[in-house]
Design a protein around this motif. Structure first.
Motif, PDB file in Angstrom:
ATOM      1  N   PRO A  18       0.727  -1.292  -0.167  1.00  0.00           N
ATOM      2  CA  PRO A  18       0.120  -0.276  -0.007  1.00  0.00           C
ATOM      3  C   PRO A  18       0.940   1.281  -0.010  1.00  0.00           C
ATOM      4  N   TYR A  19       0.238   2.562  -0.743  1.00  0.00           N
ATOM      5  CA  TYR A  19       1.214   3.567  -0.822  1.00  0.00           C
ATOM      6  C   TYR A  19       0.692   4.316   0.551  1.00  0.00           C
ATOM      7  N   VAL A  20       1.817   4.990   0.949  1.00  0.00           N
ATOM      8  CA  VAL A  20       1.681   6.023   2.118  1.00  0.00           C
ATOM      9  C   VAL A  20       2.452   7.173   1.936  1.00  0.00           C
ATOM     10  N   THR A  21       1.804   8.319   2.337  1.00  0.00           N
ATOM     11  CA  THR A  21       2.685   9.530   1.958  1.00  0.00           C
ATOM     12  C   THR A  21       4.000   9.708   2.695  1.00  0.00           C
ATOM     13  N   SER A  22       4.893  10.651   2.115  1.00  0.00           N
ATOM     14  CA  SER A  22       6.219  10.680   2.795  1.00  0.00           C
ATOM     15  C   SER A  22       6.075  10.935   4.371  1.00  0.00           C
ATOM     16  N   GLN A  23       5.157  12.016   4.628  1.00  0.00           N
ATOM     17  CA  GLN A  23       4.708  12.519   5.843  1.00  0.00           C
ATOM     18  C   GLN A  23       4.383  11.350   6.996  1.00  0.00           C
ATOM     19  N   GLN A  24       3.589  10.369   6.413  1.00  0.00           N
ATOM     20  CA  GLN A  24       3.498   9.484   7.270  1.00  0.00           C
ATOM     21  C   GLN A  24       4.322   8.177   7.095  1.00  0.00           C
ATOM     22  N   GLN A  25       5.487   8.152   6.427  1.00  0.00           N
ATOM     23  CA  GLN A  25       6.194   7.173   6.457  1.00  0.00           C
ATOM     24  C   GLN A  25       7.143   6.895   7.549  1.00  0.00           C
ATOM     25  N   LEU A  26       6.943   5.934   8.374  1.00  0.00           N
ATOM     26  CA  LEU A  26       7.441   5.816   9.735  1.00  0.00           C
ATOM     27  C   LEU A  26       9.111   5.391   9.480  1.00  0.00           C
ATOM     28  N   ALA A  27       9.429   4.603   8.610  1.00  0.00           N
ATOM     29  CA  ALA A  27      10.909   4.342   8.434  1.00  0.00           C
ATOM     30  C   ALA A  27      11.661   5.573   8.061  1.00  0.00           C
TER      31      ALA A  27
END
Length: 244
Positions: A206-215
């Motif tokens: 699934p796609y996640v925005t860079s703002q929500q990318q925990l890694a």
């Protein structure tokens, strides 16, 4: 770490005695097993143990100061958490100023609890950010495969795919569409490995925005506000004896 500083291997004056630097870095490497929030910073300073400079020691002391003011936080493992795996993977392209190699970072949760993470400089320099991120996702996918097998041995079955969140649509298209593989022969093994896991229903992308990318916290230095936000998302909280 400071956001706008590039640490090079030959930057600044040499330390007259590197023993203290090496001892501190060794201790910090051990500490990353329970403090994922310092993984990226420790990965950077550990690259200079052979020939440390004063600026590198300043970075180590900065990490020590951060730990001094945050010694009371730790990972939370909730007893009410679900048993579903979810993962985040990212890579920062060509960050190293000496080799232009990229940094891989990923983290895996069991329910809400962080159980596995990694921050490592890649062994090869790649020409695009897509190649870099694909190599990082392949590493995370290998860990997911092992964890699913390990949990199955504990009679914790995972019949649903494990979501592996990424913030690059090109990577998702390559993994879900084998036609793209003809244009990515330089990472062909990684392509086929992830595609096989995707088609077998073991992982989804699934796609996640860079703002929500925990890694993101495992791949680069960032501002205080961004760092604190991601530390909170990693389920790192004040230990009970220090509350109030």
């Amino acid at each position: 770490m400071e956001v706008n500083i590039k640490y090079r291997k030959d930057n600044g004056d040499k330390l007259p005695d590197p023993t203290l630097y090496r001892q501190l870095v060794e201790s910090l490497l051990y500490l990353t097993m329970t403090r994922p929030d310092i993984s990226h910073a420790v990965q950077v300073v550990s690259q200079f143990v052979a020939d440390p400079r004063r600026i590198h020691l300043s970075a180590v002391l900065r990490i020590m100061r951060y730990l001094w003011f945050t010694y009371y936080i730790g990972l939370l493992f909730s007893s009410n958490s679900s048993r579903q795996l979810r993962a985040y993977a990212d890579a920062d392209w060509a960050r190293c100023p000496d080799t232009r190699r990229s940094t891989t970072g990923w983290c895996i949760f069991l329910g809400d609890s962080l159980i596995s993470w990694k921050c490592k400089k890649q062994q090869t320099a790649f020409k695009s950010s897509t190649e870099t991120k694909y190599r990082g996702i392949s590493s995370a996918c290998s860990e997911i495969t092992w964890l699913r097998g390990f949990l199955q041995d504990l009679n914790i079955l995972h019949r649903t795919p494990t979501p592996l969140y990424v913030d690059n649509m090109s990577v998702i298209r390559i993994a879900s569409n084998p036609v793209f593989h003809d244009h990515t022969k330089h990472i062909e093994v990684d392509c086929h490995f992830i595609c096989d896991k995707f088609l077998a229903g073991e992982v989804t992308l699934p796609y996640v925005t860079s703002q929500q990318q925990l890694a993101d916290i495992f791949t680069k230095a960032m501002t205080h506000a961004r760092h604190d936000y991601l530390v909170d998302k990693l389920m790192m909280f004040t230990q009970p004896q220090f509350e109030g």
